[in-house]
Design an enzyme around this catalytic site. Structure first.
Site, PDB file in Angstrom:
ATOM      1  N   GLY A   1      35.286  31.640  31.218  1.00 46.56           N
ATOM      2  CA  GLY A   1      34.043  32.204  31.766  1.00 46.56           C
ATOM      3  C   GLY A   1      34.292  33.003  33.030  1.00 46.56           C
TER       4      GLY A   1
ATOM      5  N   GLY B   1      34.671  33.387  36.332  1.00 51.41           N
ATOM      6  CA  GLY B   1      34.912  32.488  37.453  1.00 51.41           C
ATOM      7  C   GLY B   1      34.843  33.194  38.797  1.00 51.41           C
TER       8      GLY B   1
ATOM      9  N   ASP C   1      38.571  30.332  43.922  1.00 53.01           N
ATOM     10  CA  ASP C   1      37.630  30.563  45.027  1.00 53.01           C
ATOM     11  C   ASP C   1      36.577  31.616  44.684  1.00 53.01           C
ATOM     12  OD1 ASP C   1      39.140  32.834  44.968  1.00 53.01           O
ATOM     13  OD2 ASP C   1      39.816  32.732  47.052  1.00 53.01           O
ATOM     14  N   GLY C   2      36.695  32.211  43.492  1.00 50.25           N
ATOM     15  CA  GLY C   2      35.706  33.199  43.087  1.00 50.25           C
ATOM     16  C   GLY C   2      35.881  34.560  43.734  1.00 50.25           C
TER      17      GLY C   2
ATOM     18  N   ARG D   1      32.551  46.879  38.531  1.00 49.12           N
ATOM     19  CA  ARG D   1      33.157  47.282  37.263  1.00 49.12           C
ATOM     20  C   ARG D   1      32.069  47.686  36.283  1.00 49.12           C
ATOM     21  NH1 ARG D   1      37.572  43.379  34.537  1.00 49.12           N
ATOM     22  NH2 ARG D   1      35.855  41.943  34.226  1.00 49.12           N
TER      23      ARG D   1
ATOM     24  N   ARG E   1      33.948  39.422  24.944  1.00 45.75           N
ATOM     25  CA  ARG E   1      35.370  39.364  24.620  1.00 45.75           C
ATOM     26  C   ARG E   1      35.592  38.597  23.319  1.00 45.75           C
ATOM     27  NH1 ARG E   1      37.301  39.074  30.278  1.00 45.75           N
ATOM     28  NH2 ARG E   1      35.506  39.779  31.462  1.00 45.75           N
TER      29      ARG E   1
ATOM     30  N   ASP F   1      40.761  36.157  26.045  1.00 48.41           N
ATOM     31  CA  ASP F   1      39.628  36.337  26.962  1.00 48.41           C
ATOM     32  C   ASP F   1      39.706  37.694  27.657  1.00 48.41           C
ATOM     33  OD1 ASP F   1      41.927  34.832  28.103  1.00 48.41           O
ATOM     34  OD2 ASP F   1      40.898  35.192  29.990  1.00 48.41           O
ATOM     35  N   ASN F   2      40.814  38.388  27.495  1.00 47.23           N
ATOM     36  CA  ASN F   2      40.953  39.714  28.096  1.00 47.23           C
ATOM     37  C   ASN F   2      40.931  40.817  27.040  1.00 47.23           C
ATOM     38  OD1 ASN F   2      41.143  38.527  30.596  1.00 47.23           O
ATOM     39  ND2 ASN F   2      43.378  38.531  30.629  1.00 47.23           N
TER      40      ASN F   2
ATOM     41  N   ASP G   1      40.363  44.052  32.172  1.00 42.78           N
ATOM     42  CA  ASP G   1      41.083  43.076  32.995  1.00 42.78           C
ATOM     43  C   ASP G   1      42.455  43.571  33.436  1.00 42.78           C
ATOM     44  OD1 ASP G   1      39.001  41.449  33.269  1.00 42.78           O
ATOM     45  OD2 ASP G   1      39.836  39.729  32.208  1.00 42.78           O
TER      46      ASP G   1
HETATM   47  P1  AMP Z   1      42.347  36.368  34.287  1.00 44.94           P
HETATM   48  O1  AMP Z   1      43.704  35.801  34.144  1.00 44.94           O
HETATM   49  O2  AMP Z   1      42.135  37.214  35.504  1.00 44.94           O
HETATM   50  O3  AMP Z   1      41.853  37.025  33.051  1.00 44.94           O
HETATM   51  O4  AMP Z   1      41.370  35.117  34.545  1.00 44.94           O
HETATM   52  C1  AMP Z   1      41.338  34.006  33.709  1.00 44.94           C
HETATM   53  C2  AMP Z   1      40.213  33.097  34.119  1.00 44.94           C
HETATM   54  O5  AMP Z   1      40.383  32.633  35.450  1.00 44.94           O
HETATM   55  C3  AMP Z   1      38.836  33.716  34.059  1.00 44.94           C
HETATM   56  O6  AMP Z   1      37.934  32.721  33.637  1.00 44.94           O
HETATM   57  C4  AMP Z   1      38.597  34.105  35.490  1.00 44.94           C
HETATM   58  O7  AMP Z   1      37.226  34.196  35.806  1.00 44.94           O
HETATM   59  C5  AMP Z   1      39.248  32.951  36.225  1.00 44.94           C
HETATM   60  N1  AMP Z   1      39.672  33.321  37.582  1.00 44.94           N
HETATM   61  C6  AMP Z   1      40.651  34.170  37.918  1.00 44.94           C
HETATM   62  N2  AMP Z   1      40.764  34.268  39.258  1.00 44.94           N
HETATM   63  C7  AMP Z   1      39.828  33.456  39.794  1.00 44.94           C
HETATM   64  C8  AMP Z   1      39.425  33.121  41.134  1.00 44.94           C
HETATM   65  N3  AMP Z   1      40.023  33.637  42.204  1.00 44.94           N
HETATM   66  N4  AMP Z   1      38.406  32.243  41.272  1.00 44.94           N
HETATM   67  C9  AMP Z   1      37.786  31.716  40.219  1.00 44.94           C
HETATM   68  N5  AMP Z   1      38.113  31.990  38.955  1.00 44.94           N
HETATM   69  C10 AMP Z   1      39.119  32.844  38.729  1.00 44.94           C
HETATM   70 MG    MG Z   2      40.242  37.841  32.391  1.00 43.27          MG
END
Ligand code: AMP
Ligand code: MG
Length: 493
Positions: free
Chosen positions: A101, A103, A136-137, A187, A194, A259-260, A269
């Site tokens: 989801g 995040g 940390d979002g 974005r 996805r 998910d990407n 992504d």
């Molecule tokens: P990604 O590898 O960037 O595609 O992210 C994979 C998952 O990790 C997704 O659910 C993102 O929303 C979550 N995510 C990545 N970075 C963060 C972050 N700094 N804080 C919270 N969730 C994250």
């Molecule tokens: Mg992603």
């Protein structure tokens, strides 16, 4: 810290009235979490994509105003915005994670432009959500600028991609290996649905949601689809075409987790992605891709693997009987490889200046790639200079090139096109400028370390016209110096 989860006030004056129509938010509540972005300390606009704003029907002056910047930072909501974080699952490096989801992202809403095109507006790096797990979002400025540059470069190259509307610094630090300046990216995407969104509901056995999602995707992205099987095959076709486009410009996505993978067939992504310099199918830049799962030359196969996972998720919609559904999914999946192969070969023909199809074209193309591999030749320059008639200069051992070039010239002699036309058509598909890793790094460090956005702006201007050679930008065409070739990228977290 600013008050975390309170809803920012909606702006009520006309300046912030955006053409929102939020169709995803009309799906059931289990598709997302409703929450506003978390406010940041001191928003500052560092980059605004004015042409894109105009395309979306948004006024760039309003976006650049203090109120607009607050909206782009998540400190204020535009009127009509109904922010949500989307639920999805996904296979990460082959392992299924039932809940990922958004995040660190929030969908502000969907804007419909003057021509009726609907696009998601999303803030990335906008604070924690119920999907943040331990994160940390937030996003650091470096990865935000990187996504901005590379996604816009992909768009200029003509490759389906999410876009970047704005980058805002937050005035807050994010803590990774070190304390880094935080930023928020706006974005723009056809949607943020996805493969992993389908997997989310399939994993829960929520067939009703699966059907609602599929219907939403058909209405939004594949209005011609005659049913769920046809939807699946249309997604496969776009994915095959997309991965072929990546290969043809030397793009390595770096983290092709399900998910990407956008259901609309856009590149999405931009984390550890990078462009290959010297041609080598085994090229990997991502520091977390230890086994080269997502290496340049593996991408076609992984694209198919991801489509297989989508087929598994969609199976309940194909037939009630599992064996029958599986048979249908497999039949459809068989279309991926030939579609990819044809798209790649058609692209290679264009890159080689061949407007007709002849037996032996595939060998001719493969032998050129083998030549580049054997000699460590720069992929982008090799094709560009072939069009110029100066590719020979790229080889330390020109004789190796000559043997191949004789065959190529014999082949092009049977083409209906004259020399000048061939050159022009080759230049129209073989870029001279790509986001070279050393250039991207230099632009980012000037911005982050010195607050100097000059190199970033210049690089962006160069990449906005990747097929048009401009003498003043000659240095941007050059491969990295030898000491900067061992390049590593890090996931944008
Ligand atoms: P990604 O590898 O960037 O595609 O992210 C994979 C998952 O990790 C997704 O659910 C993102 O929303 C979550 N995510 C990545 N970075 C963060 C972050 N700094 N804080 C919270 N969730 C994250
Ligand atoms: Mg992603």
């Amino acid at each position: 810290m600013p008050d975390e989860m309170s809803l920012p006030r909606a702006a009520s004056d006309s300046a912030a009235r955006w053409p929102f129509d939020n169709s995803y938010g009309r799906l059931p509540e289990r598709f997302y979490a409703r929450l506003a972005p978390t406010a940041v300390s001191a928003p500052k606009l560092v980059k605004l994509n004015r042409p894109l704003a105009l395309q979306l029907g948004l006024d760039p002056e309003v976006l650049a105003s203090p109120e607009g910047v607050e909206i782009l930072a998540g400190n204020r909501l535009a009127e009509g915005s109904e922010p949500i974080a989307l639920a999805y699952a996904g296979h990460q490096f082959g392992n299924f994670v039932p809940q990922l989801g958004d995040g660190r992202a929030v969908l502000l809403g969907e804007v419909v432009d003057a021509t009726g095109i609907r696009r998601d507006l999303q803030l990335k790096g906008s604070g924690p959500t119920p999907f943040s797990r331990r994160g940390d979002g937030r996003a650091a400025l470096g990865p935000v600028l990187r996504e901005y540059l590379v996604s816009e470069a992909m768009h200029a190259l003509g490759i389906p991609t999410t876009r970047s509307l704005a980058a805002v610094t937050t005035g807050d630090y994010v803590y990774r290996e070190a304390a880094l300046p935080g930023a928020v990216l706006t974005r723009v995407a056809s949607s943020h649905i996805r493969v992993g969104t389908f997997q989310f509901f399939a994993a829960r056995g929520d067939i009703e949601a699966l059907r609602l999602l599929a219907d939403h995707v058909i209405a939004r992205h594949y209005p011609d689809a005659s049913g769920y099987r046809d939807l699946y095959e249309k997604v496969i076709a776009r994915q095959a075409a997309l991965v072929a486009r990546w290969l043809l410009v030397g793009f390595i996505h770096g983290v092709m987790n399900t998910d990407n993978v956008s259901i609309a067939g856009e590149t999405i992504d931009y984390g550890p992605c990078a462009f290959m310099d010297a041609y080598n199918p085994e090229t990997v830049f991502s520091s977390i891709d230890t086994y080269g799962r997502y290496a340049y030359g593996k991408q076609p196969q992984i694209g198919g693997w991801n489509m297989a996972r989508l087929g598994e998720a969609l199976m309940p919609l194909f037939a009630e009987d599992t064996d029958e559904a599986l048979k249908q999914a497999n039949e459809s999946l068989q279309t991926y490889q030939p579609l990819f192969g044809r798209a790649l070969m058609a692209g290679l023909r264009r890159k080689l200046g061949l407007s007709t199809e002849q037996d032996g074209d595939s060998e001719l193309a493969q032998d050129f790639l083998n030549l580049l591999h054997d000699h460590g030749t720069d992929f982008t320059l090799a094709f560009r200079r072939l069009g110029d008639g100066t590719a020979r200069n790229l080889f330390e051992d020109p004789a190796a090139f000559d043997a191949w070039a004789t065959r190529w010239r014999e082949r092009t002699a049977s083409e209906p096109q004259d020399e000048a036309t061939r050159r022009a058509t080759m230049h129209a598909v073989n870029p001279i400028y790509i986001p070279r890793n050393h250039r991207v790094e230099a632009a980012l460090s000037a911005a982050i370390e010195d607050g100097d956005y000059g190199p970033f702006e210049e690089l962006q201007a160069v990449l906005a016209q990747p097929y048009e050679e401009r003498p003043e930008f000659a240095a941007y065409a050059e491969p990295p110096p030898a000491d900067q070739r061992a390049y590593r990228t890090f996931c944008g977290t």
